[in-house]
Design an enzyme around this catalytic site. Structure first.
Site, PDB file in Angstrom:
ATOM      1  N   GLU A  19     -30.682  -8.271  19.790  1.00 50.82           N
ATOM      2  CA  GLU A  19     -29.782  -8.031  20.918  1.00 50.82           C
ATOM      3  C   GLU A  19     -30.478  -8.414  22.224  1.00 50.82           C
ATOM      4  O   GLU A  19     -31.609  -7.992  22.452  1.00 50.82           O
ATOM      5  CB  GLU A  19     -29.392  -6.549  20.959  1.00 50.82           C
ATOM      6  CG  GLU A  19     -28.502  -6.155  19.790  1.00 50.82           C
ATOM      7  CD  GLU A  19     -28.687  -4.696  19.380  1.00 50.82           C
ATOM      8  OE1 GLU A  19     -29.489  -3.990  20.014  1.00 50.82           O
ATOM      9  OE2 GLU A  19     -28.057  -4.286  18.390  1.00 50.82           O
ATOM     10  N   GLU A  33     -26.906  -4.042  13.866  1.00 54.96           N
ATOM     11  CA  GLU A  33     -28.328  -4.059  13.482  1.00 54.96           C
ATOM     12  C   GLU A  33     -28.547  -4.138  11.978  1.00 54.96           C
ATOM     13  O   GLU A  33     -29.472  -4.789  11.517  1.00 54.96           O
ATOM     14  CB  GLU A  33     -29.062  -2.831  14.027  1.00 54.96           C
ATOM     15  CG  GLU A  33     -29.351  -2.884  15.516  1.00 54.96           C
ATOM     16  CD  GLU A  33     -28.333  -2.120  16.323  1.00 54.96           C
ATOM     17  OE1 GLU A  33     -27.257  -1.799  15.775  1.00 54.96           O
ATOM     18  OE2 GLU A  33     -28.609  -1.838  17.508  1.00 54.96           O
ATOM     19  N   PHE A  71     -35.109  -0.711  20.627  1.00 55.87           N
ATOM     20  CA  PHE A  71     -35.929   0.492  20.724  1.00 55.87           C
ATOM     21  C   PHE A  71     -36.212   0.999  19.320  1.00 55.87           C
ATOM     22  O   PHE A  71     -35.339   0.941  18.442  1.00 55.87           O
ATOM     23  CB  PHE A  71     -35.198   1.587  21.522  1.00 55.87           C
ATOM     24  CG  PHE A  71     -35.189   1.375  23.018  1.00 55.87           C
ATOM     25  CD1 PHE A  71     -35.551   0.161  23.590  1.00 55.87           C
ATOM     26  CD2 PHE A  71     -34.823   2.408  23.869  1.00 55.87           C
ATOM     27  CE1 PHE A  71     -35.539  -0.026  24.964  1.00 55.87           C
ATOM     28  CE2 PHE A  71     -34.809   2.236  25.249  1.00 55.87           C
ATOM     29  CZ  PHE A  71     -35.156   1.018  25.794  1.00 55.87           C
ATOM     30  N   ASP A 122     -36.247   3.813  18.178  1.00 53.58           N
ATOM     31  CA  ASP A 122     -35.306   4.859  17.764  1.00 53.58           C
ATOM     32  C   ASP A 122     -34.097   4.286  17.019  1.00 53.58           C
ATOM     33  O   ASP A 122     -33.437   4.991  16.272  1.00 53.58           O
ATOM     34  CB  ASP A 122     -34.797   5.608  18.991  1.00 53.58           C
ATOM     35  CG  ASP A 122     -35.926   5.974  19.925  1.00 53.58           C
ATOM     36  OD1 ASP A 122     -36.310   7.146  19.944  1.00 53.58           O
ATOM     37  OD2 ASP A 122     -36.445   5.080  20.631  1.00 53.58           O
ATOM     38  N   HIS A 151     -34.550   7.743  22.786  1.00 55.60           N
ATOM     39  CA  HIS A 151     -35.097   6.473  23.288  1.00 55.60           C
ATOM     40  C   HIS A 151     -36.594   6.579  23.586  1.00 55.60           C
ATOM     41  O   HIS A 151     -37.097   5.909  24.482  1.00 55.60           O
ATOM     42  CB  HIS A 151     -34.372   6.028  24.568  1.00 55.60           C
ATOM     43  CG  HIS A 151     -32.976   5.530  24.344  1.00 55.60           C
ATOM     44  ND1 HIS A 151     -31.948   6.351  23.982  1.00 55.60           N
ATOM     45  CD2 HIS A 151     -32.446   4.290  24.428  1.00 55.60           C
ATOM     46  CE1 HIS A 151     -30.841   5.641  23.862  1.00 55.60           C
ATOM     47  NE2 HIS A 151     -31.107   4.378  24.115  1.00 55.60           N
TER      48      HIS A 151
END
Lengths: 320, 341
Positions: free
Chosen positions: B38, B69, B92, B94, B137
């Site tokens: 992304e 994803e 990230f 996370d 995050h």
């Protein structure tokens, strides 16, 4: 009809596939497979249909019920059966087992996680596009897999990029015990294709002739740059989800009817007989295939099991 | 006071530019190297780690992906199986929750499940660490991937390693997770206590070798990522008090270079592990356990762990500070552990 007529070969392929899974069942009964086993009995027409249009460079990413797709892709039956029987001589030296066969020379792989085959097939399709190769990636899943997020996400990317991907849905109408009709928002999987700019196709996956034609058309479109195809082949599962599944979610009567009325081999045999093919010739073929498979099983049975000293091997590239 | 470097010097480069250099170098060297994720293309990465790559290599090799994803992570797996060397950016750390299936059950297991016959040379590049973005995050999660077998896990700290470990990850034939720290990504090479100079040409940091970032004789501090900077700050603070802290940058979680750690602990007899990941069942416990196994319990006079206590990262600054192992906490622990040194 000549013996090398495509429809006779088609029939023979179905016989080989069934014999292969029957050999697996025999190995399981003898305790030579110690883990889970999912057979594809009654789903042979789809595998046989695939075999006709798959080329060596194409990729197939299959499911937990993968034996027929592997045979269709040209994976050597000897090494495949040896892997299923957990032998050192298997495709994966006994590390993968029946749900995880990998054969890089034919671009064949599988996953035991429902729906997870499709993103990997997407990667193959993208690689073929980048390299300018006219290969097609086939991601196989079932009706259960058609409800996963990965299914949607894969088709979003494949649709937007017009990738050479065929998503083949073997809809046997059962996700273990959960009926397709009880959980699907649509009557078919194929009709959802428009959401992703893909072509949707629906075929009776117990009719090997129709399925071979449909699969060929799907491959042709994907190979020709026409973008992804979502091909749904309806079929039935003759046995439990896995060997040992009590299968209490269906009545005996229902299972008997599936075996008698939706067996793709019996259906095709009836058609060939009606067209004048001799029953003797088909019986001889069936006997030949059974004998060949029996020999294959005997050979594999003599192969060694992996040495326990190597249980931690092959995690990293330098060990390969 | 730091002298402001003259404009144009490499010390002024943001850390992400060094990662972009590694990506560009590897893409130029090997046509099978690709980047997808992304915002990696037009934006050049949310931290700028792929700036300029789309313009230089085009949209076939730098692919902006939709927020899908699971599919694009698996696409990376398939690309790698098909002979390419994809770098998949998961913005990230996370966010791995939504694509863990493809990382754990596909990338990390397929080489083994295939009996070593199917290679999956994919790099997952992701940013971890706290910059005030709270529970969803801020995680590091390298311990999670250390626990699950089959993936190499590299964690750069110095400017040099941001470039060198990325190049090494791309060249590695195994799946590699490359975990950046957001605080470091927001810094410049000259901000580092570990040296700002990074050559313009090729830099490859071998995977699996820890580095002694500061020598000392009293306490061994094993850490990684931003923790190295914090530990160096703390070591400098306690040095005038006569406490010699030896700071080791682990650089990779898998493989874990225990030889370097144990050699240091054998001299100091004191081991402090500083980890911005969660405390329990993670890297800090693993380093201590392996050290004890290698040297025997008698070799250690003092053992300590500083990591995020087992709570999600809170949003408010004083709360975030309270759970992070920063320089003050490290200095305090060094003083406590060095008693009798």
């Amino acid at each position: 009809m000549r013996p090398n007529d495509p429809r006779i070969l088609r029939h023979r392929r179905m016989l080989e596939m069934r014999a292969f899974d029957e050999a697996c069942l025999e190995a399981l009964r003898r305790g030579e497979i110690h883990g889970e086993l999912h057979t594809g009995i009654n789903q042979e027409a789809i595998g046989a249909a695939m075999a006709e249009s798959l080329r060596p460079g194409d990729a197939v990413v299959s499911t937990h019920r993968n034996h027929f797709h592997a045979l269709a892709k040209g994976v050597p039956a000897r090494a495949l059966l040896a892997e299923i029987l957990e032998r050192e001589t298997g495709l994966c030296r006994g590390r993968g087992g029946h749900m995880h066969p990998f054969h890089p020379p034919t671009n064949f792989s599988a996953t035991g996680i429902v729906g997870a085959s499709l993103p990997v097939a997407l990667g193959y399709a993208q690689a073929f596009r980048l390299r300018g190769e006219d290969h097609v990636a086939v991601g196989v899943t079932g009706d259960g897999g058609s409800h996963t997020g990965a299914f949607h996400e894969t088709l979003v990317i494949a649709g937007a990029r017009r990738l050479p991907l065929v998503v083949l849905v073997e809809n046997n109408a059962l996700a273990i015990s959960v009926g397709f009709g009880d959980v699907s928002p649509t009557a078919t999987v194929a009709e959802r294709a428009g959401a992703w700019g893909a072509r949707g196709m629906l075929v009776d996956g117990t009719d090997v002739d129709a399925t071979a034609e449909a699969f060929a058309a799907a491959m042709e479109q994907a190979r020709g740059g026409g973008g992804p195809v979502l091909l749904e082949a309806t079929c039935t599962r003759a046995r439990g989800h896995f060997e040992g599944d009590p299968d209490t979610y269906r009545t005996r009567e229902e299972k008997r009817r599936l075996r008698e009325e939706r067996d793709p081999i019996a259906l095709h045999r009836a058609r060939l007989l009606a067209e004048g093919v001799g029953a003797d010739a088909l019986d001889r073929m069936a006997a030949e295939v059974r004998a060949e498979t029996a020999r294959l099983l005997e050979a594999v049975r003599a192969d060694p099991l992996p040495d326990p000293a190597g249980a931690a091997l092959y995690l990293w590239a330098e060990e390969a | 006071m730091r002298d402001e470097p003259s404009p144009g010097t490499r010390a002024a480069l943001p850390i992400p530019a060094l990662i972009a250099e590694a990506l560009a170098g590897e893409m130029a060297r090997d046509p099978s190297v690709l980047l997808l994720g992304e915002d990696v293309g037009r934006l050049g990465g949310v931290f700028g780690a792929s700036r300029g790559l789309l313009e230089r290599f085009g949209p076939d090799r730098v692919m902006d992906m939709p927020i899908a994803e699971m599919a694009f992570t698996g696409m990376g797996v398939g690309l790698a199986m098909a002979g390419m060397r994809p770098v998949v950016e998961i913005m990230f750390a996370d966010f791995v929750g939504v694509c863990l299936e493809q990382m754990v059950n596909a990338a990390a297991k397929i080489p083994f499940m295939s009996g070593g016959r199917q290679r999956v040379p994919v790099v997952f590049k992701t940013a971890g660490g706290c910059i005030g973005s709270a529970a969803q995050h801020s995680q590091c999660l390298w311990g999670l991937f250390g626990h699950l077998p089959g993936m190499k896990v590299v964690v750069p700290s110095s400017p040099m390693d941001h470039k060198g470990l990325m190049a090494a990850a791309i060249r590695c034939d195994d799946p590699v997770l490359f975990v950046e720290h957001k605080r470091l990504l927001l810094s410049k090479a000259r901000d580092s206590l570990q040296g700002a100079e990074v050559p313009e040409g090729e830099v490859v940091t071998p995977i699996g070798r820890a580095r002694v970032a500061r020598a000392g004789g009293d306490v061994t501090v094993a850490t990684l990522s931003l923790g190295v900077e914090h530990a160096l700050r703390a070591a400098a603070e306690v040095a005038p008090e006569g406490i010699g802290a030896e700071v080791i940058d682990l650089r990779s979680v898998v493989p874990l270079d225990m030889e370097t750690v144990c050699a240091s602990v054998a001299r100091t007899g004191r081991l402090l592990v500083v980890d911005e990941d969660y405390l329990s069942f993670g890297l800090s416990g693993e380093v201590v356990a392996r050290c004890l196994e290698a040297l025997g319990p008698g070799a250690l006079r003092q053992v300590g762990r500083l990591a995020v206590p087992d709570v999600p990262i809170p949003a408010a600054l004083p709360l975030e500070r309270a759970v992070l192992p920063g320089p003050e906490a490290i200095a305090a622990r060094l003083r406590a552990m060095a008693v009798g040194a």
